[in-house]
Design a protein around this motif. Structure first.
Motif, PDB file in Angstrom:
ATOM      1  N   LEU A  71      62.781  -2.053  28.721  1.00  0.00           N
ATOM      2  CA  LEU A  71      62.027  -3.276  28.995  1.00  0.00           C
ATOM      3  C   LEU A  71      61.494  -3.883  27.703  1.00  0.00           C
ATOM      4  CD1 LEU A  71      59.853  -2.257  32.104  1.00  0.00           C
ATOM      5  CD2 LEU A  71      62.123  -3.300  32.072  1.00  0.00           C
ATOM      6  N   VAL A  72      61.778  -5.170  27.515  1.00  0.00           N
ATOM      7  CA  VAL A  72      61.169  -5.943  26.441  1.00  0.00           C
ATOM      8  C   VAL A  72      59.745  -6.297  26.859  1.00  0.00           C
ATOM      9  CG1 VAL A  72      61.240  -8.115  25.141  1.00  0.00           C
ATOM     10  CG2 VAL A  72      63.377  -6.922  25.717  1.00  0.00           C
ATOM     11  N   THR A  73      58.784  -6.102  25.964  1.00  0.00           N
ATOM     12  CA  THR A  73      57.403  -6.464  26.269  1.00  0.00           C
ATOM     13  C   THR A  73      57.184  -7.921  25.902  1.00  0.00           C
ATOM     14  OG1 THR A  73      56.748  -4.199  25.736  1.00  0.00           O
ATOM     15  CG2 THR A  73      54.989  -5.818  25.949  1.00  0.00           C
ATOM     16  N   ALA A  74      57.045  -8.763  26.906  1.00  0.00           N
ATOM     17  CA  ALA A  74      57.027 -10.215  26.684  1.00  0.00           C
ATOM     18  C   ALA A  74      55.894 -10.660  25.774  1.00  0.00           C
ATOM     19  CB  ALA A  74      56.949 -10.944  28.026  1.00  0.00           C
ATOM     20  N   LEU A  75      54.674 -10.213  26.052  1.00  0.00           N
ATOM     21  CA  LEU A  75      53.523 -10.749  25.335  1.00  0.00           C
ATOM     22  C   LEU A  75      53.339 -10.154  23.948  1.00  0.00           C
ATOM     23  CD1 LEU A  75      50.909 -11.170  28.210  1.00  0.00           C
ATOM     24  CD2 LEU A  75      52.611 -12.783  27.332  1.00  0.00           C
ATOM     25  N   THR A  76      54.197  -9.207  23.563  1.00  0.00           N
ATOM     26  CA  THR A  76      54.215  -8.788  22.165  1.00  0.00           C
ATOM     27  C   THR A  76      54.715  -9.940  21.299  1.00  0.00           C
ATOM     28  OG1 THR A  76      54.451  -6.418  22.569  1.00  0.00           O
ATOM     29  CG2 THR A  76      55.376  -7.243  20.521  1.00  0.00           C
ATOM     30  N   GLN A  77      55.559 -10.760  21.882  1.00  0.00           N
ATOM     31  CA  GLN A  77      56.103 -11.902  21.142  1.00  0.00           C
ATOM     32  C   GLN A  77      55.072 -13.038  21.111  1.00  0.00           C
ATOM     33  OE1 GLN A  77      58.870 -11.607  19.510  1.00  0.00           O
ATOM     34  NE2 GLN A  77      59.220  -9.568  20.360  1.00  0.00           N
ATOM     35  N   PRO A  78      54.805 -13.602  19.936  1.00  0.00           N
ATOM     36  CA  PRO A  78      53.767 -14.636  19.803  1.00  0.00           C
ATOM     37  C   PRO A  78      54.073 -15.936  20.540  1.00  0.00           C
ATOM     38  CG  PRO A  78      54.318 -13.680  17.667  1.00  0.00           C
ATOM     39  CD  PRO A  78      55.357 -13.207  18.626  1.00  0.00           C
ATOM     40  N   LEU A 101      60.235 -14.670  22.283  1.00  0.00           N
ATOM     41  CA  LEU A 101      60.641 -13.788  23.379  1.00  0.00           C
ATOM     42  C   LEU A 101      62.109 -14.021  23.710  1.00  0.00           C
ATOM     43  CD1 LEU A 101      60.271 -11.825  25.723  1.00  0.00           C
ATOM     44  CD2 LEU A 101      59.406 -13.749  27.096  1.00  0.00           C
ATOM     45  N   GLN A 102      62.514 -15.256  23.772  1.00  0.00           N
ATOM     46  CA  GLN A 102      63.908 -15.563  24.070  1.00  0.00           C
ATOM     47  C   GLN A 102      64.835 -14.964  23.013  1.00  0.00           C
ATOM     48  OE1 GLN A 102      64.878 -19.773  24.568  1.00  0.00           O
ATOM     49  NE2 GLN A 102      66.362 -19.166  26.137  1.00  0.00           N
ATOM     50  N   ALA A 103      64.434 -15.050  21.749  1.00  0.00           N
ATOM     51  CA  ALA A 103      65.238 -14.467  20.672  1.00  0.00           C
ATOM     52  C   ALA A 103      65.334 -12.953  20.815  1.00  0.00           C
ATOM     53  CB  ALA A 103      64.633 -14.841  19.322  1.00  0.00           C
ATOM     54  N   GLU A 104      64.240 -12.317  21.244  1.00  0.00           N
ATOM     55  CA  GLU A 104      64.246 -10.859  21.410  1.00  0.00           C
ATOM     56  C   GLU A 104      65.152 -10.453  22.571  1.00  0.00           C
ATOM     57  OE1 GLU A 104      62.986  -7.319  19.647  1.00  0.00           O
ATOM     58  OE2 GLU A 104      62.530  -9.381  19.058  1.00  0.00           O
ATOM     59  N   ILE A 105      65.094 -11.210  23.666  1.00  0.00           N
ATOM     60  CA  ILE A 105      65.966 -10.940  24.804  1.00  0.00           C
ATOM     61  C   ILE A 105      67.425 -11.086  24.402  1.00  0.00           C
ATOM     62  CG2 ILE A 105      66.691 -11.821  27.065  1.00  0.00           C
ATOM     63  CD1 ILE A 105      63.745 -12.514  27.590  1.00  0.00           C
ATOM     64  N   ALA A 140      57.535 -17.173  31.509  1.00  0.00           N
ATOM     65  CA  ALA A 140      58.336 -16.978  32.725  1.00  0.00           C
ATOM     66  C   ALA A 140      59.561 -17.877  32.725  1.00  0.00           C
ATOM     67  CB  ALA A 140      57.479 -17.234  33.959  1.00  0.00           C
ATOM     68  N   ASP A 141      59.418 -19.090  32.178  1.00  0.00           N
ATOM     69  CA  ASP A 141      60.564 -20.000  32.092  1.00  0.00           C
ATOM     70  C   ASP A 141      61.693 -19.378  31.280  1.00  0.00           C
ATOM     71  OD1 ASP A 141      59.275 -21.917  33.586  1.00  0.00           O
ATOM     72  OD2 ASP A 141      58.593 -23.083  31.848  1.00  0.00           O
ATOM     73  N   VAL A 142      61.330 -18.777  30.156  1.00  0.00           N
ATOM     74  CA  VAL A 142      62.329 -18.144  29.288  1.00  0.00           C
ATOM     75  C   VAL A 142      63.001 -16.984  30.014  1.00  0.00           C
ATOM     76  CG1 VAL A 142      62.589 -16.692  27.240  1.00  0.00           C
ATOM     77  CG2 VAL A 142      61.305 -18.836  27.100  1.00  0.00           C
ATOM     78  N   VAL A 143      62.193 -16.158  30.672  1.00  0.00           N
ATOM     79  CA  VAL A 143      62.738 -15.007  31.390  1.00  0.00           C
ATOM     80  C   VAL A 143      63.718 -15.470  32.462  1.00  0.00           C
ATOM     81  CG1 VAL A 143      62.172 -13.083  32.919  1.00  0.00           C
ATOM     82  CG2 VAL A 143      60.726 -13.555  30.931  1.00  0.00           C
ATOM     83  N   GLU A 144      63.314 -16.470  33.227  1.00  0.00           N
ATOM     84  CA  GLU A 144      64.179 -16.976  34.296  1.00  0.00           C
ATOM     85  C   GLU A 144      65.483 -17.539  33.726  1.00  0.00           C
ATOM     86  OE1 GLU A 144      63.930 -20.086  38.068  1.00  0.00           O
ATOM     87  OE2 GLU A 144      62.105 -19.497  36.992  1.00  0.00           O
ATOM     88  N   GLN A 145      65.389 -18.250  32.626  1.00  0.00           N
ATOM     89  CA  GLN A 145      66.586 -18.802  31.993  1.00  0.00           C
ATOM     90  C   GLN A 145      67.540 -17.706  31.542  1.00  0.00           C
ATOM     91  OE1 GLN A 145      65.731 -21.516  28.785  1.00  0.00           O
ATOM     92  NE2 GLN A 145      67.790 -21.361  27.931  1.00  0.00           N
ATOM     93  N   GLU A 146      66.990 -16.644  30.956  1.00  0.00           N
ATOM     94  CA  GLU A 146      67.823 -15.561  30.441  1.00  0.00           C
ATOM     95  C   GLU A 146      68.379 -14.675  31.543  1.00  0.00           C
ATOM     96  OE1 GLU A 146      68.953 -15.013  27.413  1.00  0.00           O
ATOM     97  OE2 GLU A 146      67.994 -16.857  26.724  1.00  0.00           O
TER      98      GLU A 146
END
Length: 361
Positions: free
Chosen positions: A89-96, A101-105, A135-141
């Protein structure tokens, strides 16, 4: 996952899917004898596949989740766990930012074709992040079908819309709970799985002090959705016990910190390997925001402050402010995350500096 080259002998654990051979922990020596970080290696060698509702729902080989951890859940660790047959699991809120976050995913997707997930924690804060944008980024990915699991944690207030949108996009949603009543609420909101997080866990064990031995047995009787074990989990004997108590898998956090792929200092990894069952302590109890952290100098200082000024979190802030003036402004905005990062990882809270540098102050 990579094995540490400086481990003496064969002091490393590997996951087999045969329940009868120990499932997760088949050690050739005691972890404490390791001269360097012992690394978890997940093996695909198996004569008896272990299939649970979790493995079927996610299309994974082993019922093992690498739980969300701030400043640990980056692409290299996530991809390694997923490649080995569990799910990282990628930790979303670690990303500023949502963009990072999208780049990490996308970095995870470049490193593995296996399923993986994202942790999104909803916690009260003086300056809340833009949860909707994340959440938008997560849904897109999720459109590729590879991002399959969303782990949510924190307060249930405001959780339901996120569960709805993630499920509509095709995700399996697992919510982390420390009490059965919280699990029932998440179940009503539509969570597919519950991660039952007992008093043994690192981070937030809640305020009820209920252990996994009780939680799992009661969850089996009272929940209508499947659940996994979380908190104090590290080896195959525990997985076998969890399965016997009705769990469909196991969520591990701290155990994955002691791996080559975890982006923390080697000294911290070795400290985790060398620690015993008394190596943690509970802080922030006086303000009802209890955290289980590594027992070190900083943790002791916080405990001393709490004893002298119970319930007064400003005294803790002041102490860290004086010690780490460079990062005081950020500390004032995100005291919860900062205290967790500073206490849980490095002696004298050195991790706080590292965490803040990632925020590009």
């Amino acid at each position: 996952m990579k094995r540490s080259s400086s481990c003496s002998g064969q002091v490393w654990c590997y996951l087999e899917t045969s329940l009868w051979s120990g499932i997760l922990n088949k050690c050739h020596s005691n972890l404490a004898h390791c001269t360097d970080t012992c690394v978890l290696r997940l093996s695909t060698a198996s004569t008896m596949p272990l299939t649970t509702k979790l493995t079927r729902a996610l299309g994974i080989m082993h019922p093992i989740i690498q739980g969300g951890m701030h400043y640990v859940g980056y692409a290299p660790l996530v991809a390694a766990v997923s490649e080995a047959g569990g799910i990282g699991l990628v930790t979303a809120l670690t990303q500023p930012s949502p963009e990072l976050l999208q780049a990490e995913i996308q970095a995870v997707k470049a490193a593995t074709t296996k399923p993986f997930g994202v942790n999104l924690t909803l916690l009260p804060a003086l300056k809340p992040p833009n949860y909707a944008a994340y959440a938008d980024v997560v849904e897109q990915e999720m459109e590729s079908g590879q991002l399959r699991l969303i782990e949510t944690a924190g307060h249930v207030k405001g959780l339901e819309p996120f569960i709805e949108r993630f499920k509509k996009a095709g995700a399996v949603v697992i919510h982390k709970c420390t009490q059965i009543r919280h699990a029932k609420t998440a179940q009503r909101m539509g969570a597919d799985f519950i991660s039952m997080d007992g008093f043994e866990c690192a981070g937030h064990p809640g305020e009820a002090d209920v252990t996994n031995w009780i939680l799992f047995a009661k969850a089996a009787r009272e929940l209508d959705v499947p659940y996994v074990a979380s908190g104090g989990c590290a080896d195959g004997k525990q997985l076998a016990a969890a399965l016997a108590l009705g769990c469909e898998g196991m969520n591990m956090g701290t155990r994955f910190m002691a791996t080559v792929e975890a982006p923390i200092k080697q000294q911290v990894k070795q400290a985790l390997v060398d620690a015993d069952e008394s190596g943690t302590t509970l802080v922030m109890r006086s303000v009802r925001n209890t955290e289980r952290v590594f027992k070190n100098e900083t943790a002791q200082q916080v405990l001393d402050i709490e004893r002298e000024f119970p319930g007064d979190f400003s005294k803790v802030c002041s102490h860290l402010h004086r010690t780490y003036k460079r990062y005081a402004a950020y500390l004032a905005l995100t005291v919860h995350c900062c205290v967790r990062a500073s206490l849980h990882t490095l002696s004298k809270a050195r991790t706080i500096a590292r965490c803040f540098k990632r925020q590009e102050m």
